[in-house]
Design an enzyme around this catalytic site. Sequence first.
Site, PDB file in Angstrom:
ATOM      1  N   LYS A  53       0.845  -1.201   0.000  1.00 15.67           N
ATOM      2  CA  LYS A  53       0.000   0.000   0.000  1.00 15.67           C
ATOM      3  C   LYS A  53       0.874   1.242   0.000  1.00 15.67           C
ATOM      4  O   LYS A  53       0.642   2.180  -0.774  1.00 15.67           O
ATOM      5  CB  LYS A  53      -0.929  -0.005   1.230  1.00 15.67           C
ATOM      6  CG  LYS A  53      -2.083  -0.976   1.094  1.00 15.67           C
ATOM      7  CD  LYS A  53      -2.821  -1.200   2.405  1.00 15.67           C
ATOM      8  CE  LYS A  53      -3.832  -2.338   2.220  1.00 15.67           C
ATOM      9  NZ  LYS A  53      -4.428  -2.814   3.464  1.00 15.67           N
ATOM     10  N   GLN A  97      -5.023  -1.492   9.389  1.00 21.90           N
ATOM     11  CA  GLN A  97      -4.983  -2.845   8.835  1.00 21.90           C
ATOM     12  C   GLN A  97      -5.653  -3.828   9.798  1.00 21.90           C
ATOM     13  O   GLN A  97      -5.374  -3.832  10.994  1.00 21.90           O
ATOM     14  CB  GLN A  97      -3.514  -3.241   8.580  1.00 21.90           C
ATOM     15  CG  GLN A  97      -3.345  -4.582   7.903  1.00 21.90           C
ATOM     16  CD  GLN A  97      -3.886  -4.622   6.478  1.00 21.90           C
ATOM     17  OE1 GLN A  97      -3.887  -3.631   5.757  1.00 21.90           O
ATOM     18  NE2 GLN A  97      -4.360  -5.782   6.070  1.00 21.90           N
ATOM     19  N   ASP A 120     -11.322   2.915   3.761  1.00 14.89           N
ATOM     20  CA  ASP A 120     -11.749   1.513   3.715  1.00 14.89           C
ATOM     21  C   ASP A 120     -13.270   1.403   3.587  1.00 14.89           C
ATOM     22  O   ASP A 120     -13.781   0.340   3.237  1.00 14.89           O
ATOM     23  CB  ASP A 120     -11.349   0.806   5.020  1.00 14.89           C
ATOM     24  CG  ASP A 120     -10.136  -0.099   4.876  1.00 14.89           C
ATOM     25  OD1 ASP A 120      -9.927  -0.622   3.768  1.00 14.89           O
ATOM     26  OD2 ASP A 120      -9.431  -0.284   5.870  1.00 14.89           O
TER      27      ASP A 120
HETATM   28  N1  GUN Z   1      -7.517  -6.871   5.996  1.00 18.34           N
HETATM   29  C1  GUN Z   1      -7.938  -7.634   4.955  1.00 18.34           C
HETATM   30  N2  GUN Z   1      -8.557  -6.867   4.035  1.00 18.34           N
HETATM   31  C2  GUN Z   1      -8.526  -5.604   4.501  1.00 18.34           C
HETATM   32  C3  GUN Z   1      -9.010  -4.364   3.991  1.00 18.34           C
HETATM   33  O1  GUN Z   1      -9.599  -4.270   2.916  1.00 18.34           O
HETATM   34  N3  GUN Z   1      -8.777  -3.286   4.768  1.00 18.34           N
HETATM   35  C4  GUN Z   1      -8.145  -3.365   5.970  1.00 18.34           C
HETATM   36  N4  GUN Z   1      -7.985  -2.255   6.673  1.00 18.34           N
HETATM   37  N5  GUN Z   1      -7.690  -4.493   6.469  1.00 18.34           N
HETATM   38  C5  GUN Z   1      -7.879  -5.610   5.735  1.00 18.34           C
END
Ligand code: GUN
Length: 289
Positions: A53, A97, A120
């Site tokens: 990311k 995350q 998100d």
């Molecule tokens: N963990 C697995 N998928 C995601 C996601 O799309 N966003 C976040 N923040 N954590 C994740």
Amino acid sequence: MSARLIDGKAIAAELRVAVAAEVADLTKRGIKPGLAVVLVGEDPASRVYVRSKATQTVEAGMESFEHRLPADASEAALLALIEGLNGDPAVDGILVQLPLPAQINANRVLRAINPSKDVDGFHPINVGRVATGTGGIVPCTPLGSLLLLKSVRDNFAGLDAVIVGRSNIVGKPMAQLLLGESCTVTVCHSRSRDLPAICRRADILVAAVGRPEMIRGEWIKPGAIIIDVGINRVPTADGKSRLVGDVAFDEARKVANAITPVPGGVGPMTIACLLRNTVEAARQRRGLT
Ligand code: GUN
């Protein structure tokens, strides 16, 4: 028959180019969008995602802020960090995350993020807006999945869509998006009866259960479009491992009209959509959309 492959890698690359162009345009106007990513603990898979990311954020011309807390960090410490990011004008998007360690209540954390910076789309305000079709930030994986579907055809009205998996991250928001496209939507889960029969009705099948190759070729309606969200690592005979989806790809490919591969399908779309959401948040916060 052999299904057409939906090339998520190529479509994600196109999306990243479009995002970078928007970022360049904003930068000319003195706005450099910023994304803050928070990682609590040392989960290896999460570390890899967070790294990608950050790298892709910088490649798109945006500012990346990485925050790491130890695995034993308190909820209060994380909430204090989020409070700071909420008030930081250089930060347009905040992503915490998941999963979080057991001592931290994930729902409380997600609710603490300013909804306008919630790239998100997990804050209840955004969930509600998406559900009511009144804007809101759309979660990245369902958004990426919808863009892949739209690369195959542009009108889904009246089609039967079946989603296997009811998570807040994928299954539920995917259902809202497909309802918004006027599909007849069925959401299945571990307690659903006769899953194969339900799947066989699907013109559009979205698999998001996290069980390697659970969905077999005989479960698939001829001509269906299949979006495989699963990313499962399974051991191979030579002692190594490989990635497979939730769909038995070789079987499904013989029946479906179009299918996403794993890897190279939904996976690359998720981060590309995160970048898109960050630019969108940066614009909206300044009243530019
Ligand atoms: N963990 C697995 N998928 C995601 C996601 O799309 N966003 C976040 N923040 N954590 C994740």
